[in-house]
Design a protein around this motif. Structure first.
Motif, PDB file in Angstrom:
ATOM      1  N   ASP A 235       0.816  -1.226   0.000  1.00 38.71           N
ATOM      2  CA  ASP A 235       0.000   0.000   0.000  1.00 38.71           C
ATOM      3  C   ASP A 235       0.845   1.270   0.000  1.00 38.71           C
ATOM      4  O   ASP A 235       0.585   2.212   0.761  1.00 38.71           O
ATOM      5  N   THR A 236       1.852   1.299  -0.852  1.00 39.55           N
ATOM      6  CA  THR A 236       2.710   2.478  -0.923  1.00 39.55           C
ATOM      7  C   THR A 236       2.982   2.862  -2.375  1.00 39.55           C
ATOM      8  O   THR A 236       2.707   2.097  -3.303  1.00 39.55           O
ATOM      9  N   VAL A 237       3.546   4.041  -2.530  1.00 43.12           N
ATOM     10  CA  VAL A 237       4.076   4.491  -3.822  1.00 43.12           C
ATOM     11  C   VAL A 237       5.543   4.830  -3.626  1.00 43.12           C
ATOM     12  O   VAL A 237       5.900   5.627  -2.745  1.00 43.12           O
ATOM     13  N   SER A 238       6.398   4.205  -4.419  1.00 40.29           N
ATOM     14  CA  SER A 238       7.836   4.509  -4.371  1.00 40.29           C
ATOM     15  C   SER A 238       8.147   5.636  -5.347  1.00 40.29           C
ATOM     16  O   SER A 238       7.643   5.649  -6.476  1.00 40.29           O
ATOM     17  N   VAL A 239       8.986   6.571  -4.911  1.00 39.30           N
ATOM     18  CA  VAL A 239       9.418   7.682  -5.765  1.00 39.30           C
ATOM     19  C   VAL A 239      10.889   7.474  -6.098  1.00 39.30           C
ATOM     20  O   VAL A 239      11.740   7.397  -5.192  1.00 39.30           O
ATOM     21  N   ILE A 240      11.187   7.384  -7.377  1.00 34.30           N
ATOM     22  CA  ILE A 240      12.558   7.130  -7.836  1.00 34.30           C
ATOM     23  C   ILE A 240      13.142   8.395  -8.451  1.00 34.30           C
ATOM     24  O   ILE A 240      12.494   9.052  -9.284  1.00 34.30           O
ATOM     25  N   ASN A 241      14.350   8.730  -8.042  1.00 31.55           N
ATOM     26  CA  ASN A 241      15.110   9.800  -8.684  1.00 31.55           C
ATOM     27  C   ASN A 241      15.673   9.224  -9.993  1.00 31.55           C
ATOM     28  O   ASN A 241      16.514   8.326  -9.970  1.00 31.55           O
ATOM     29  N   ALA A 242      15.205   9.740 -11.133  1.00 34.09           N
ATOM     30  CA  ALA A 242      15.556   9.139 -12.416  1.00 34.09           C
ATOM     31  C   ALA A 242      17.014   9.364 -12.815  1.00 34.09           C
ATOM     32  O   ALA A 242      17.564   8.597 -13.611  1.00 34.09           O
ATOM     33  N   SER A 243      17.642  10.376 -12.292  1.00 32.63           N
ATOM     34  CA  SER A 243      19.043  10.611 -12.654  1.00 32.63           C
ATOM     35  C   SER A 243      19.969   9.645 -11.933  1.00 32.63           C
ATOM     36  O   SER A 243      21.019   9.262 -12.452  1.00 32.63           O
ATOM     37  N   GLU A 244      19.576   9.219 -10.715  1.00 36.82           N
ATOM     38  CA  GLU A 244      20.409   8.305  -9.936  1.00 36.82           C
ATOM     39  C   GLU A 244      19.843   6.896  -9.895  1.00 36.82           C
ATOM     40  O   GLU A 244      20.518   5.962  -9.461  1.00 36.82           O
ATOM     41  N   ASP A 245      18.583   6.744 -10.321  1.00 39.34           N
ATOM     42  CA  ASP A 245      17.881   5.462 -10.250  1.00 39.34           C
ATOM     43  C   ASP A 245      17.896   4.896  -8.835  1.00 39.34           C
ATOM     44  O   ASP A 245      18.228   3.730  -8.594  1.00 39.34           O
ATOM     45  N   LYS A 246      17.512   5.758  -7.896  1.00 34.04           N
ATOM     46  CA  LYS A 246      17.399   5.375  -6.488  1.00 34.04           C
ATOM     47  C   LYS A 246      16.072   5.865  -5.925  1.00 34.04           C
ATOM     48  O   LYS A 246      15.570   6.920  -6.332  1.00 34.04           O
ATOM     49  N   VAL A 247      15.503   5.100  -4.997  1.00 33.33           N
ATOM     50  CA  VAL A 247      14.270   5.502  -4.325  1.00 33.33           C
ATOM     51  C   VAL A 247      14.584   6.620  -3.336  1.00 33.33           C
ATOM     52  O   VAL A 247      15.455   6.472  -2.463  1.00 33.33           O
ATOM     53  N   THR A 248      13.886   7.734  -3.462  1.00 36.25           N
ATOM     54  CA  THR A 248      14.120   8.884  -2.590  1.00 36.25           C
ATOM     55  C   THR A 248      12.974   9.117  -1.616  1.00 36.25           C
ATOM     56  O   THR A 248      13.120   9.890  -0.666  1.00 36.25           O
ATOM     57  N   ALA A 249      11.833   8.480  -1.849  1.00 32.90           N
ATOM     58  CA  ALA A 249      10.693   8.647  -0.940  1.00 32.90           C
ATOM     59  C   ALA A 249       9.754   7.461  -1.085  1.00 32.90           C
ATOM     60  O   ALA A 249       9.681   6.833  -2.150  1.00 32.90           O
ATOM     61  N   THR A 250       9.031   7.163  -0.007  1.00 30.39           N
ATOM     62  CA  THR A 250       7.990   6.141  -0.024  1.00 30.39           C
ATOM     63  C   THR A 250       6.732   6.757   0.582  1.00 30.39           C
ATOM     64  O   THR A 250       6.761   7.251   1.717  1.00 30.39           O
TER      65      THR A 250
END
Length: 382
Positions: A235-250
């Motif tokens: 029940d979450t949404v992951s936010v990915i930084n596209a320049s680093e390809d890392k999750v920055t927020a959930t």
């Protein structure tokens, strides 16, 4: 511009502008004269050439998973304008940037290619088993299709054939291409969820990102900086930084998220949850849920190109599509569709040349209000 029109239309040499009068005829029409000579046919053609087009047709292509059809909705009228038979159990859908073609995944293992000029299937492409998601590059050259067997089929759209098959994670589902066309993000619907990143230059796996459990939908912001992934199980949404390809927020949602769409200005993300019957609204500046829109059983979701409306498909046997006004975030219309509409993907587009030049509008000049605005450079009031 108008001097050129005058030359083309071959006004009599002794006649000159400006227009000296507009008289209403006995039949209710308008007669416009220059130098005492009626110019009805000439001005009709002139109006056809110079009046701007204000309406811009946009269409929503809704895959009906239980009916083996695609419903075509005119977003100007919010009515179904056509129903297109496709393959068995259609699911994913995407439109090209010029909206000349729409691609539909059929869970029988094919992709239907729809010609939007005729709303007919122009070709059928065989892909892997149980294809779900589909996305096309901004230039329309390549198509990426997720197959349940753990692969992504890369299709050359000019030849309508597979040119590469890329192994990714288990049960790949949603897929999205970055606005610059350089990367493809694939949500792998596995318990230990992941997103595969494909380099479109080589069509090879470039990275794997750990996200929440059972990721389904995925969407990239218009500026290409962020990727939003809906994780069904936790029940979450992951936010990915596209320049680093890392999750920055959930982002917690307290629902079962499936479909994802981003507003045209990138300010909001819309996430569907069939189980709670809602569309959650996320503010991308803070990555916080700022609103909840009630629906029935929403699955696929997309935003119109002008950003004014959201369309959400409700996966029910007597399926409907909700129209949501983005300004008020309220449902303003409900449209009957086919059996179990899914519409998983970017399903809104317009027909070829949906923004025609001003020279293509045909308007009669039998209305006084049009004749009153015949001064050069002033369009007829709408």
């Amino acid at each position: 511009m108008f001097q050129i029109l005058l030359g083309i239309l071959k006004f009599p040499p002794k006649l000159s502008w400006p227009i000296t009068g507009a008289n209403t005829s006995d039949s209710g029409g308008v007669t416009i004269s220059v130098g005492g000579q009626a110019l009805w046919p000439t001005l009709t053609l002139a109006l056809m050439l110079i009046l701007p087009v204000t309406a811009n047709a946009q269409y929503a292509y809704i895959t009906n998973n239980g009916g083996n059809t695609v419903s075509v909705i005119d977003t100007l009228t919010n009515k179904v304008s056509a129903t297109i038979p496709v393959g068995s159990r259609p699911f994913g859908v995407t439109a090209t940037a010029d909206a000349a073609k729409v691609y539909v995944t059929n869970q029988e293992g094919t992709v239907s290619v729809i010609d939007t000029a005729t709303n007919t299937v122009a070709a059928t492409i065989r892909v892997g088993s149980h294809p779900y998601g589909v996305a096309v590059t901004p230039n329309g050259a390549k198509l990426y299709v997720t197959n349940q067997e753990g692969t992504v089929s890369v299709i050359d759209t000019a030849a309508n054939r597979i040119i590469r098959t890329i192994p990714v994670g288990n049960r790949p589902y949603g897929v999205a291409v970055t606005p610059d066309g350089r990367k493809v993000y694939v949500a792998n619907d596995e318990f230990f969820g992941s997103v595969s990143v494909i380099d479109t230059a080589t069509d090879s796996l470039a990275a794997t990102i750990t996200v929440g459990s059972l990721p389904i939908g995925v969407a990239v912001t218009p500026d290409g900086t962020s990727v939003y992934v809906a994780n069904e199980y936790d029940d979450t949404v992951s936010v990915i930084n596209a320049s680093e390809d890392k999750v920055t927020a959930t982002i917690p949602l307290n629902s079962v998220p499936l479909g994802v769409a981003v507003s045209q200005d990138g300010a909001k993300v819309f996430v569907t949850s069939p189980h709670s019957g809602t569309v959650s609204v996320i503010d991308t500046a803070s990555n916080i849920v700022v609103g909840t829109i009630r629906g029935s059983f929403p699955f696929g979701v997309a935003v119109t190109p002008d950003g004014s409306k959201i369309y959400a498909a409700h996966q029910e046997s007597a399926g409907t599509v909700s129209v949501i006004d983005t300004a008020s975030e309220t449902v303003v219309a409900t449209i009957p569709a086919g059996d179990s509409p899914v519409a998983f993907g970017k399903f809104i587009g317009g027909p070829p040349n949906s923004s025609p030049p001003a020279a293509t509008r045909h308007l009669p000049i039998d209305q006084p209000q049009i004749a009153d605005r015949m001064t050069l450079g002033i369009p007829a009031a709408q």
